[in-house]
Design an enzyme around this catalytic site. Structure first.
Site, PDB file in Angstrom:
ATOM      1  N   HIS A 177       0.956  -1.164   0.025  1.00 60.95           N
ATOM      2  CA  HIS A 177       0.100   0.123  -0.004  1.00 60.95           C
ATOM      3  C   HIS A 177       0.991   1.061   0.034  1.00 60.95           C
ATOM      4  O   HIS A 177       1.787   1.363   0.909  1.00 60.95           O
ATOM      5  CB  HIS A 177      -0.965  -0.098   1.301  1.00 60.95           C
ATOM      6  CG  HIS A 177      -2.015  -1.120   1.208  1.00 60.95           C
ATOM      7  ND1 HIS A 177      -2.993  -1.047   0.218  1.00 60.95           N
ATOM      8  CD2 HIS A 177      -2.213  -2.041   2.075  1.00 60.95           C
ATOM      9  CE1 HIS A 177      -3.629  -1.978   0.494  1.00 60.95           C
ATOM     10  NE2 HIS A 177      -3.329  -2.800   1.485  1.00 60.95           N
ATOM     11  N   CYS A 213      -0.530   1.688  -5.236  1.00 62.84           N
ATOM     12  CA  CYS A 213      -1.211   3.135  -5.734  1.00 62.84           C
ATOM     13  C   CYS A 213      -0.351   4.281  -5.858  1.00 62.84           C
ATOM     14  O   CYS A 213       0.734   4.297  -4.820  1.00 62.84           O
ATOM     15  CB  CYS A 213      -2.404   3.492  -4.476  1.00 62.84           C
ATOM     16  SG  CYS A 213      -3.616   2.552  -4.415  1.00 62.84           S
TER      17      CYS A 213
END
Length: 272
Positions: A157, A199
Site C-alpha cells: 500500500h 497506488c
C-alpha cells in the site's frame, strides 16, 4: 510520464553462484559482455489477510524469475506475512493467484529470506546497500557486483512518493533513490529495473538520479492500483492488475536470452 525507461533486452544471462562475488567487489572484466549475472529483490511490504494479493503478487514474480533461470541463491525474497499458514486460509500451505487453483505459488521449493517482522525498512535498505551487521548470513545478503543486472520488485500500500511497510511505517521515494545511488557508488549493479505495484506507484521513481536505472509503476500520481480479480473460495482478491499483466507478458514473450525489450513490455500494458 512520471518515469523514464531505457529500452534494453529482458533476456536472462546464465546464473552464477551467490558466492562468486561480494557486493562492490567486482571481479574480472568481460570486455564483450555487458552483464554476467542476474539478481532479484522481491518485496511484499503488507501484512494481514486482506492483503493476500500482495503476497501472491510477490510469489508470482518469484516463480517467474526462477523459471527464467535466476536461482534462489540470487534472489532476496521478503514476505511481510505468511498467508500459506494463516488460520483464515481454507487451503493450508497454499497461495493461489488463479481462479482454478491450478498452481500453488507457495509450493515445495520456496526460500523466504526475510519473513514477517523481519520485513522492515531498515532491513530492506541494508539489503540494498550491503550494510549488514556481522551476524547476518550470506543467504540474506545481496552479493552482486558491477556486472549484475538487478530486478527490484515491490508491492504493498502506497501513496504520493511513499510505500508502507507492515501497514504502519513508510519508506519514501528519496530513501529508495539514495539507497540505489549508494548501490551504484559501491558498484553493486550494471543495470537495475525497479517495478512497483501500489497506488501512485510511479511517484516512487520521482527522486531517482542514478544512471543505469529504469522504473515502471502501476499507477501515476493520483491514481489507484487495483486488484485483478477476487477468489470467492479464498475470500479475497488474489493478484493485482499490473502484476497480472506483467506475468502474462513474461510468460508469453520472455525466455532465457530473449530478444524482448522493455519497450515491448511497456507496449503490452493496457491502462484501460
Amino acid at each position: 510520464e512520471n518515469f523514464s525507461c531505457n529500452v534494453s533486452p529482458l533476456g536472462v544471462a546464465p546464473p552464477r553462484s551467490r558466492s562468486a562475488h561480494c557486493g562492490g567487489g567486482g571481479g574480472q572484466s568481460r570486455k564483450n559482455e555487458p552483464y554476467a549475472n542476474n539478481w532479484a529483490i522481491l518485496v511484499d511490504t503488507s501484512r494481514y489477510w486482506f492483503n493476500y494479493r500482495h503476497i501472491a503478487n510477490t510469489l508470482s514474480v518469484y516463480r517467474t524469475v526462477k523459471r527464467l533461470g535466476i536461482p534462489d541463491s540470487n534472489i532476496i525474497l521478503m514476505l511481510a506475512d505468511d498467508m500459506a499458514c494463516n488460520p483464515r486460509n481454507s487451503y493450508p500451505g497454499c497461495v493461489f493467484n488463479n481462479p482454478d487453483h491450478r498452481l500453488n505459488l507457495y509450493g515445495d521449493s520456496i526460500e523466504v529470506d526475510y519473513r514477517g517482522s523481519e520485513v522492515t525498512i531498515e532491513n530492506f535498505l541494508r539489503v540494498l546497500t550491503g550494510r549488514h551487521q556481522g551476524w547476518v548470513p550470506r543467504s540474506k545478503r545481496l552479493l552482486s557486483d558491477p556486472q549484475s543486472n538487478i530486478l527490484l520488485y515491490m508491492t504493498g500500500h502506497g501513496g504520493n512518493e511513499f510505500l508502507k511497510f507492515q501497514d504502519q511505517v513508510e519508506i519514501t521515494s528519496q530513501d529508495i533513490a539514495d539507497a540505489i545511488q549508494v548501490m551504484k557508488d559501491q558498484r553493486r549493479f550494471h543495470r537495475l529495473l525497479f517495478l512497483a505495484d501500489t497506488c501512485q506507484a510511479a511517484t516512487l521513481a520521482n527522486r531517482l538520479y542514478t544512471s543505469g536505472v529504469a522504473a515502471i509503476g502501476s499507477a501515476k500520481l493520483g491514481e489507484n492500483s487495483y486488484s485483478h480479480h477476487n477468489d470467492p473460495q479464498v475470500g479475497v482478491a488474489v493478484i493485482d492488475r499490473f502484476t497480472q499483466a506483467t506475468l502474462e507478458f513474461f510468460e508469453r514473450h520472455v525466455q532465457p536470452h530473449s530478444a524482448a525489450t522493455l519497450g515491448d513490455f511497456l507496449r503490452s500494458l493496457d491502462p484501460r
